[in-house]
Design a protein around this motif. Structure first.
Motif, mmCIF file in Angstrom:
data_model
loop_
_atom_site.group_PDB
_atom_site.id
_atom_site.type_symbol
_atom_site.label_atom_id
_atom_site.label_comp_id
_atom_site.label_asym_id
_atom_site.label_seq_id
_atom_site.Cartn_x
_atom_site.Cartn_y
_atom_site.Cartn_z
ATOM 1 N N PHE A 1 32.208 54.009 124.949
ATOM 2 C CA PHE A 1 33.614 53.700 125.172
ATOM 3 C C PHE A 1 34.089 52.442 124.461
ATOM 4 O O PHE A 1 35.155 52.430 123.862
ATOM 5 C CB PHE A 1 33.870 53.555 126.678
ATOM 6 C CG PHE A 1 35.315 53.383 127.038
ATOM 7 C CD1 PHE A 1 36.146 54.475 127.094
ATOM 8 C CD2 PHE A 1 35.838 52.134 127.293
ATOM 9 C CE1 PHE A 1 37.487 54.326 127.413
ATOM 10 C CE2 PHE A 1 37.167 51.965 127.613
ATOM 11 C CZ PHE A 1 37.994 53.083 127.672
ATOM 12 N N SER A 2 33.321 51.366 124.502
ATOM 13 C CA SER A 2 33.794 50.064 124.036
ATOM 14 C C SER A 2 33.136 49.650 122.731
ATOM 15 O O SER A 2 31.954 49.905 122.508
ATOM 16 C CB SER A 2 33.515 48.994 125.097
ATOM 17 O OG SER A 2 34.095 49.360 126.321
ATOM 18 N N ARG A 3 33.909 48.956 121.896
ATOM 19 C CA ARG A 3 33.372 48.436 120.638
ATOM 20 C C ARG A 3 32.547 47.181 120.857
ATOM 21 O O ARG A 3 31.540 46.965 120.204
ATOM 22 C CB ARG A 3 34.505 48.129 119.656
ATOM 23 C CG ARG A 3 34.014 47.847 118.240
ATOM 24 C CD ARG A 3 35.140 47.409 117.336
ATOM 25 N NE ARG A 3 35.466 45.997 117.489
ATOM 26 C CZ ARG A 3 34.806 45.004 116.872
ATOM 27 N NH1 ARG A 3 33.788 45.271 116.096
ATOM 28 N NH2 ARG A 3 35.175 43.755 117.053
ATOM 29 N N ARG A 4 32.987 46.350 121.814
ATOM 30 C CA ARG A 4 32.260 45.124 122.116
ATOM 31 C C ARG A 4 32.013 45.010 123.618
ATOM 32 O O ARG A 4 32.769 45.549 124.426
ATOM 33 C CB ARG A 4 33.035 43.890 121.644
ATOM 34 C CG ARG A 4 33.104 43.720 120.149
ATOM 35 C CD ARG A 4 33.734 42.379 119.781
ATOM 36 N NE ARG A 4 35.146 42.312 120.163
ATOM 37 C CZ ARG A 4 35.818 41.175 120.301
ATOM 38 N NH1 ARG A 4 35.203 40.015 120.113
ATOM 39 N NH2 ARG A 4 37.102 41.194 120.623
ATOM 40 N N ILE A 5 30.942 44.298 123.976
ATOM 41 C CA ILE A 5 30.608 44.049 125.378
ATOM 42 C C ILE A 5 30.544 42.548 125.606
ATOM 43 O O ILE A 5 29.931 41.815 124.825
ATOM 44 C CB ILE A 5 29.261 44.688 125.768
ATOM 45 C CG1 ILE A 5 29.317 46.213 125.643
ATOM 46 C CG2 ILE A 5 28.874 44.306 127.197
ATOM 47 C CD1 ILE A 5 28.009 46.898 125.981
ATOM 48 N N PHE A 6 31.172 42.104 126.702
ATOM 49 C CA PHE A 6 31.059 40.717 127.146
ATOM 50 C C PHE A 6 30.352 40.740 128.500
ATOM 51 O O PHE A 6 30.814 41.408 129.431
ATOM 52 C CB PHE A 6 32.438 40.061 127.299
ATOM 53 C CG PHE A 6 33.246 40.035 126.032
ATOM 54 C CD1 PHE A 6 32.638 39.975 124.786
ATOM 55 C CD2 PHE A 6 34.631 40.078 126.072
ATOM 56 C CE1 PHE A 6 33.385 39.949 123.609
ATOM 57 C CE2 PHE A 6 35.391 40.049 124.912
ATOM 58 C CZ PHE A 6 34.762 39.987 123.677
ATOM 59 N N VAL A 7 29.253 40.006 128.609
ATOM 60 C CA VAL A 7 28.471 39.967 129.845
ATOM 61 C C VAL A 7 28.875 38.724 130.640
ATOM 62 O O VAL A 7 28.832 37.611 130.119
ATOM 63 C CB VAL A 7 26.962 39.946 129.551
ATOM 64 C CG1 VAL A 7 26.163 39.923 130.857
ATOM 65 C CG2 VAL A 7 26.563 41.157 128.714
ATOM 66 N N MET A 8 29.266 38.931 131.889
ATOM 67 C CA MET A 8 29.776 37.843 132.730
ATOM 68 C C MET A 8 28.820 37.539 133.867
ATOM 69 O O MET A 8 28.282 38.444 134.515
ATOM 70 C CB MET A 8 31.152 38.211 133.283
ATOM 71 C CG MET A 8 31.930 37.045 133.851
ATOM 72 S SD MET A 8 33.671 37.510 134.123
ATOM 73 C CE MET A 8 34.363 35.903 134.497
ATOM 74 N N TYR A 9 28.591 36.246 134.107
ATOM 75 C CA TYR A 9 27.741 35.825 135.223
ATOM 76 C C TYR A 9 28.298 34.536 135.815
ATOM 77 O O TYR A 9 28.495 33.553 135.096
ATOM 78 C CB TYR A 9 26.301 35.593 134.751
ATOM 79 C CG TYR A 9 25.364 35.185 135.872
ATOM 80 C CD1 TYR A 9 24.868 36.139 136.755
ATOM 81 C CD2 TYR A 9 24.994 33.852 136.077
ATOM 82 C CE1 TYR A 9 24.033 35.794 137.803
ATOM 83 C CE2 TYR A 9 24.158 33.492 137.113
ATOM 84 C CZ TYR A 9 23.677 34.462 137.980
ATOM 85 O OH TYR A 9 22.848 34.109 139.031
ATOM 86 N N ALA A 10 28.573 34.552 137.109
ATOM 87 C CA ALA A 10 29.000 33.359 137.846
ATOM 88 C C ALA A 10 30.184 32.657 137.178
ATOM 89 O O ALA A 10 30.207 31.442 137.052
ATOM 90 C CB ALA A 10 27.833 32.395 138.016
ATOM 91 N N GLY A 11 31.156 33.442 136.725
ATOM 92 C CA GLY A 11 32.368 32.880 136.159
ATOM 93 C C GLY A 11 32.316 32.569 134.683
ATOM 94 O O GLY A 11 33.325 32.145 134.110
ATOM 95 N N ASN A 12 31.160 32.775 134.035
ATOM 96 C CA ASN A 12 31.005 32.496 132.603
ATOM 97 C C ASN A 12 30.680 33.769 131.836
ATOM 98 O O ASN A 12 30.073 34.699 132.384
ATOM 99 C CB ASN A 12 29.870 31.501 132.352
ATOM 100 C CG ASN A 12 30.082 30.160 133.017
ATOM 101 O OD1 ASN A 12 29.131 29.515 133.423
ATOM 102 N ND2 ASN A 12 31.316 29.724 133.147
ATOM 103 N N LEU A 13 31.064 33.813 130.548
ATOM 104 C CA LEU A 13 30.595 34.871 129.657
ATOM 105 C C LEU A 13 29.312 34.366 129.004
ATOM 106 O O LEU A 13 29.329 33.401 128.243
ATOM 107 C CB LEU A 13 31.644 35.188 128.587
ATOM 108 C CG LEU A 13 32.966 35.783 129.085
ATOM 109 C CD1 LEU A 13 33.869 36.128 127.906
ATOM 110 C CD2 LEU A 13 32.743 37.008 129.959
ATOM 111 N N VAL A 14 28.183 35.022 129.315
ATOM 112 C CA VAL A 14 26.887 34.526 128.855
ATOM 113 C C VAL A 14 26.410 35.214 127.575
ATOM 114 O O VAL A 14 25.515 34.701 126.891
ATOM 115 C CB VAL A 14 25.816 34.658 129.958
ATOM 116 C CG1 VAL A 14 26.191 33.814 131.164
ATOM 117 C CG2 VAL A 14 25.621 36.123 130.373
ATOM 118 N N GLU A 15 26.976 36.390 127.249
ATOM 119 C CA GLU A 15 26.597 37.069 126.011
ATOM 120 C C GLU A 15 27.767 37.920 125.527
ATOM 121 O O GLU A 15 28.440 38.578 126.328
ATOM 122 C CB GLU A 15 25.351 37.930 126.195
ATOM 123 C CG GLU A 15 24.813 38.509 124.902
ATOM 124 C CD GLU A 15 23.376 39.026 124.985
ATOM 125 O OE1 GLU A 15 22.860 39.506 123.973
ATOM 126 O OE2 GLU A 15 22.780 38.947 126.087
#
Length: 347
Positions: free
Chosen positions: A244-258
């Motif tokens: 579905f998505s071209r890019r992925i943003f991984v979120m943890y505890a309020g931050n984007l970590v990857e």
């Protein structure tokens, strides 16, 4: 269709690469922080919940991205802030180059009409006392000057686009008379009925049967490609984003970590938390040879008093004492368009 609040670029003069890149950006999130006050009766503010704490990303016109993470990581708070429902504590969200915090009155209404919203619970998203016809007609009445005949044509077109048929049979029905998949199709039709430029889909398939999930994801993808709608897809399940998505943003505890292109992240997940998410997916990539023994112990941190340094360090098996628990890691480049906020990748 509502009038756009984004000025049209009518200049025929050549533009620089930097100017073109800027003009391609529909939504920009810069150092966004959303903190919620905790109050004690008679004692004022007792603290803050750091729900979103320093998020940065850009979304181009017609692009589909995914924001993934476990429950409580701040995904929904970020989504509600983009929709203009949460107050920004610090930072900036711009849409078409204009800050949404500065929008007022008619301008804010137009912005919201250009942002479609697909809720997680389709039944709870619709008024139970309104028929399908009224549910779809309401945004047209509020945001357009279309007459009754024009509104009905647009409603019939929207239902046809989401593959609800026969259309005339569904118009008088109420939400409780529909299946879960049919309810979600109506919610998608409502989100698309004003021809939005951006759609926010908050876990749109998590409450549906597995067989229906694929159909809904294919429907969203076809609408996104047909109408060039930018999509922010919010989920906790990595297995649903790869198609579905071209890019992925991984979120943890309020931050984007990857942050990475989808194929790069699934092939070369770098942050320890991302690897942990991949172990829990129902359909892991064969190239990512992780097992359940790799899942880190513990729970997400308390966002009232988040840990110093990297917020994942209390659960991380690769912690570097005196660094990870002290200093907040910046985004380190793993490869082109792929970054991870992890001290393991410090040159």
């Amino acid at each position: 269709m509502t009038d756009s609040i984004i000025p049209e670029n009518v200049s025929t003069a050549p533009v620089s690469t930097a100017e073109k890149a800027k003009s391609d950006v529909l939504l920009s999130v810069e150092d966004l922080r959303v903190w919620f006050e905790l109050r004690r009766f008679g004692f004022g503010i007792a603290g803050y919940v750091h729900a979103v704490d320093g998020v940065n990303f850009q979304l181009a016109y017609g692009e589909a991205i995914a924001i993934v993470g476990e429950s409580g990581c701040g995904k929904s708070s970020l989504m509600r802030t983009i929709l203009g429902l949460n107050k920004i504590t610090k930072g900036r969200i711009t849409y078409g180059g204009q800050s949404i915090a500065d929008m007022r009155g008619e301008q804010l209404r137009k912005y919201r009409s250009q942002v479609g919203y697909v809720q997680q619970d389709p039944y709870g998203a619709m008024a139970p006392f309104m028929s399908v016809e009224r549910i779809l007609e309401e945004p047209l009445v509020i945001n357009t000057t279309k007459n009754r005949e024009e509104r009905m044509k647009r409603i019939e077109r929207a239902l046809t686009e989401v593959k609800v048929s026969p259309v005339l049979d569904f118009l008088p029905k109420f939400p409780h008379m529909l299946s879960g998949g049919q309810q979600q199709r109506i919610v998608i039709a409502r989100s698309m009925i004003l021809d939005p430029k951006l759609m926010v889909a908050d876990e749109p398939v998590s409450m549906l049967d597995a067989s229906v999930r694929v159909e809904i994801l294919k429907l969203l993808r076809s609408l996104q490609e047909k109408y060039k709608v930018a999509v922010i897809y919010i989920t906790h399940d990595l297995s649903t984003v790869r198609y579905f998505s071209r890019r992925i943003f991984v979120m943890y505890a309020g931050n984007l970590v990857e942050k990475a292109r989808t194929e790069d992240l699934l092939r070369n997940a770098s942050h320890p938390y991302t690897k942990a998410l991949l172990t829990g997916t129902s359909e892991p990539d064969a190239n990512n040879a992780y097992s359940y023994k790799d899942v880190p112990p513990g729970e997400p941190p308390n966002l009232i008093k988040p840990p110093a340094g990297c917020r994942f360090h209390p659960r991380c098996p690769f912690i570097i004492k005196g660094l990870c628990d002290v200093e907040v890691p910046p985004d380190f480049e793993i490869e082109s368009e792929h970054t991870a906020a992890c001290w393991l990748y410090k040159k």
